[in-house]
Design an enzyme around this catalytic site. Structure first.
Site, PDB file in Angstrom:
ATOM      1  NE  ARG A 175      -4.076  -1.999  -4.769  1.00 49.73           N
ATOM      2  CZ  ARG A 175      -3.689  -2.376  -3.558  1.00 49.73           C
ATOM      3  NH1 ARG A 175      -3.366  -1.490  -2.642  1.00 49.73           N
ATOM      4  NH2 ARG A 175      -3.619  -3.641  -3.269  1.00 49.73           N
ATOM      5  CG  ASP A 232      -1.940  -0.992   1.311  1.00 49.09           C
ATOM      6  OD1 ASP A 232      -2.206  -1.621   0.271  1.00 49.09           O
ATOM      7  OD2 ASP A 232      -2.530  -1.170   2.393  1.00 49.09           O
TER       8      ASP A 232
END
Ligand SMILES: Cc1cc2nc3c(=O)[nH]c(=O)nc-3n(C[C@H](O)[C@H](O)[C@H](O)COP(=O)(O)OP(=O)(O)OC[C@H]3O[C@@H](n4cnc5c(N)ncnc54)[C@H](O)[C@@H]3O)c2cc1C
Length: 305
Positions: A179, A129
């Site tokens: 991502r 993340d």
């Protein structure tokens, strides 16, 4: 509203008190099936039946001591085993500060390598993340070092940051897995676009360039957004260059635009749902409220028995 919720996400006094209220615990259930690993894995069954893959993250960030990272890493190893044992098409996603980035970058890397290697042996994948801007450079460095030893790894980049197009170019020689998200933190205008239209156009521009440049290369792109218009714009723009729907994945959060997740999967998109769980949900939930103030109405309704 957005800035108030992002401030509340960081406020230690509120972080200590608000999660104890049962109405808050009821409200957060809209975005997470439960606090336990099993509750998260149980939620995958209807998604998997519809051809939707899953990703899992145990909520938590910014450890007090580096020693706490050992337990977090062990937890993710157990999660990978559980995903395999249940036969799920599932991957995992971790925050670097959950593995000690505030304390020691090399130790964080060692945890990431251990989890990534276990992910590879269980036929899964590890995503990193992206947190607030203070961590971006170190997180990209970690990814460069991790990817050199374990290719089944990806990183999240944020389209609201002005540096992101350059970061994609920097990572391109690695054939990276990226991502792309809009970004969930409160960042200053000096480094971030603060206007929704600029963020959206950067999102489309970065995604399209990455897909076109990465054509015929083993790159991976996850569009981590609930903005279906943007997803459709990107797929239309690359289609004319012969890049099909299988070249990227659509990634959304559990509980948000669920019917769109099923509709896109049926329409031929590769869709994946990120399911969060764990006891430390407060800052993460505040960021979800910041994204869409209408969710506050839902939280207020949860005040009712
Ligand atoms: C899989 C995934 C992983 C992520 N990982 C990170 C990360 O590592 N780092 C990071 O900074 N951010 C991350 N995010 C959050 C991201 O940065 C955005 O804050 C979040 O996705 C909201 O923006 P959006 O792209 O959906 O677009 P928006 O323009 O905010 O929303 C588009 C539409 O989606 C719906 N929607 C969006 N958010 C909500 C919500 N909370 N509740 C209800 N409806 C909503 C609304 O209909 C809205 O009109 C992640 C998001 C996803 C989906």
């Amino acid at each position: 509203m957005r800035r108030i919720f992002l401030w509340a996400a960081r406020n230690p006094w509120l972080k200590e008190r608000l999660p104890k209220f049962s109405f808050m615990q009821r409200a957060v259930r809209r975005f997470m099936p439960g606090v336990t690993m099993d509750s998260a894995l149980d939620a995958a069954a209807p998604l998997q039946a519809a051809g939707i893959a899953t990703m899992y993250t145990r909520l938590g960030e910014n450890l007090t001591t580096l020693a706490e990272a050992d337990e977090v890493a062990d937890h993710y190893i157990g999660l990978l085993d559980a995903i395999r044992d249940r036969g799920l098409d599932g991957e995992v996603s971790v925050k670097p500060t959950q593995l000690g980035l505030d304390h020691d970058e090399d130790a964080t890397l060692a945890h990431l390598v251990r989890i990534a290697e276990h992910a590879a042996t269980t036929d899964s994948y590890l995503w990193i993340d992206m947190e607030g801007s203070a961590y971006v450079e170190a997180t990209i460095r970690l990814y460069e070092r991790l990817r050199a030893v374990q290719p089944r790894t990806g990183i999240c980049l944020q389209a609201y940051l002005k540096r992101t197009a350059g970061d994609v170019a920097r990572l391109m020689p690695l054939d990276p897995a990226i991502r792309l998200v809009k970004g969930a933190y409160d960042e200053p205008a000096a480094i971030a676009y603060r206007d929704k239209r600029r963020v959206d156009s950067n999102f489309v521009g970065v995604a399209v360039r990455f897909l076109l440049e990465g054509r015929d290369r083993p790159i991976r792109l996850g569009l981590g957004t609930h903005d279906v218009d943007l997803i459709e714009q990107i797929s239309e723009q690359v289609a004319s260059a012969g890049v099909g729907l299988d070249a990227f994945e659509v990634e959304m959060l559990f509980g948000i635009r669920t019917s769109e997740q099923y509709r896109l999967a049926k329409a031929g998109y590769r869709v994946s749902t990120l399911i969060a769980y764990g006891e430390h949900w407060y800052p993460w939930y505040m960021r979800r409220l910041a994204e869409r103030p209408a969710n506050v109405t839902f939280a207020i309704r949860s005040l009712l028995p």
